[in-house]
Design an enzyme around this catalytic site. Structure first.
Site, PDB file in Angstrom:
ATOM      1  N   ASP A 118      -8.244   2.467  -6.785  1.00 60.25           N
ATOM      2  CA  ASP A 118      -8.837   1.200  -6.370  1.00 60.25           C
ATOM      3  C   ASP A 118      -8.786   1.173  -4.829  1.00 60.25           C
ATOM      4  OD1 ASP A 118      -9.453  -1.642  -6.279  1.00 60.25           O
ATOM      5  OD2 ASP A 118      -7.311  -1.918  -5.875  1.00 60.25           O
TER       6      ASP A 118
ATOM      7  N   ASP B  20      -9.046  -2.156  -2.337  1.00 56.94           N
ATOM      8  CA  ASP B  20      -8.299  -3.266  -1.735  1.00 56.94           C
ATOM      9  C   ASP B  20      -6.893  -3.374  -2.306  1.00 56.94           C
ATOM     10  OD1 ASP B  20     -10.053  -4.398   0.179  1.00 56.94           O
ATOM     11  OD2 ASP B  20     -11.235  -5.284  -1.429  1.00 56.94           O
TER      12      ASP B  20
END
Ligand code: M1P
Length: 269
Positions: free
Chosen positions: A24, A26
């Site tokens: 991922d 953020d």
């Protein structure tokens, strides 16, 4: 990391065989909406000599370019697999892979009905501040922000706090589900100021079809181990589906520092 993709061994020759690490963005590789650190880029580069790596983000590629790339370096050359918008925009070794579109799937008429409702709902909200770009139209989804995507970093942080206290996005999503029960859409709160709207199933697991298809390419690999690292792996978080998917080995991280630590422990000891 600031090196050409060609300096890495071909995917088939990476020492850790048949394995890919997906991240991922953020709060996994970077702080929310901030740039990656040189230390993280260096670690990713070292990893890439051993194993295939990719990112899978909800945001569009422009944002990932800002956060992970530089003006001189295309983000799609920094990873073996680049999956923006959950993989609806996908690159392998810097070259684009075929993808579908949100508008093609939903159709113009249904989309217009949806977006009109969203804009009217936002117009009636009482928020401390409102900025601009309340609906961002992307290839594989739309992103809806009550405060507006033009909010500054401070305004983002303030809105996130306000939203937690007042449940603005949660109530908004409940209303959308009530109003449009038959559209087959999923609503996902992945960040600070907005939520993503996409066809059910087009969550981060969407990118796995590109990984599974790799073995069918002339220089492809049969990936039998897929590690996924994300921070929002709890039910309702936008990393949950891919984290929980039987095809992946899921790792929960607290933030980029934790990702760094876990990678060191797993692959450099
Ligand atoms: O990657 C997580 C989310 O990041 C952004 O969210 P926000 O602007 O609300 O912090 C958006 O790009 C969103 O689409 C994405 O899921």
């Amino acid at each position: 990391m600031a090196q050409a993709a060609s300096i890495y061994p071909p995917l088939r020759d990476r020492p850790i065989k048949n394995t890919v690490l997906l991240f991922d963005v953020d709060d996994t590789l970077t702080r929310p909406r901030r740039s990656v650190t040189p230390e993280m880029l260096q670690l990713l580069s070292e990893l890439r000599h051993k194993v295939a790596i990719g990112f899978v983000g909800g945001s569009n590629l422009v944002k990932q370019q800002e956060q992970l790339g530089t003006p001189a370096i295309d983000v799609t050359t920094l990873f073996d697999f680049s999956f923006a918008e959950n993989g609806l925009t996908a690159y392998r070794l810097g070259a684009p892979l075929a993808s579908q579109s949100f508008i093609g799937w939903l159709g113009e008429d249904k989309y217009k009905e949806l977006v009109r409702f969203i804009l009217r709902y936002i117009a009636d909200l009482e928020l401390p501040v409102m900025r601009g770009t309340f609906v961002e139209f992307r290839n594989g989804m739309i992103n809806v922000s009550p405060v507006g995507r033009n909010a500054s970093v401070q305004e983002r942080n303030d809105y996130e706090k306000f939203d937690k206290e007042n449940g603005v996005r949660v109530k908004f999503i409940e209303e959308l589900k009530r109003k449009f029960p038959d559209l087959g859409l999923t609503y996902s709160i992945g960040g600070q100021i907005s939520f993503d709207v996409f066809p059910t199933g087009w969550d981060k697991t969407y990118c796995l079809q590109h990984i599974e298809n790799d073995k069918n390419l002339p220089d492809g690999v049969d990936y039998t181990t897929i590690h996924f690292f994300g921070d929002k792996t709890f039910k309702g978080g936008n990393d949950f589906e891919i984290f929980d998917d039987p095809r992946t080995v899921g790792h929960t991280v607290k933030n980029p520092d934790d990702t760094y630590k876990q990678l060191k422990e797993l692959f450099f000891k």
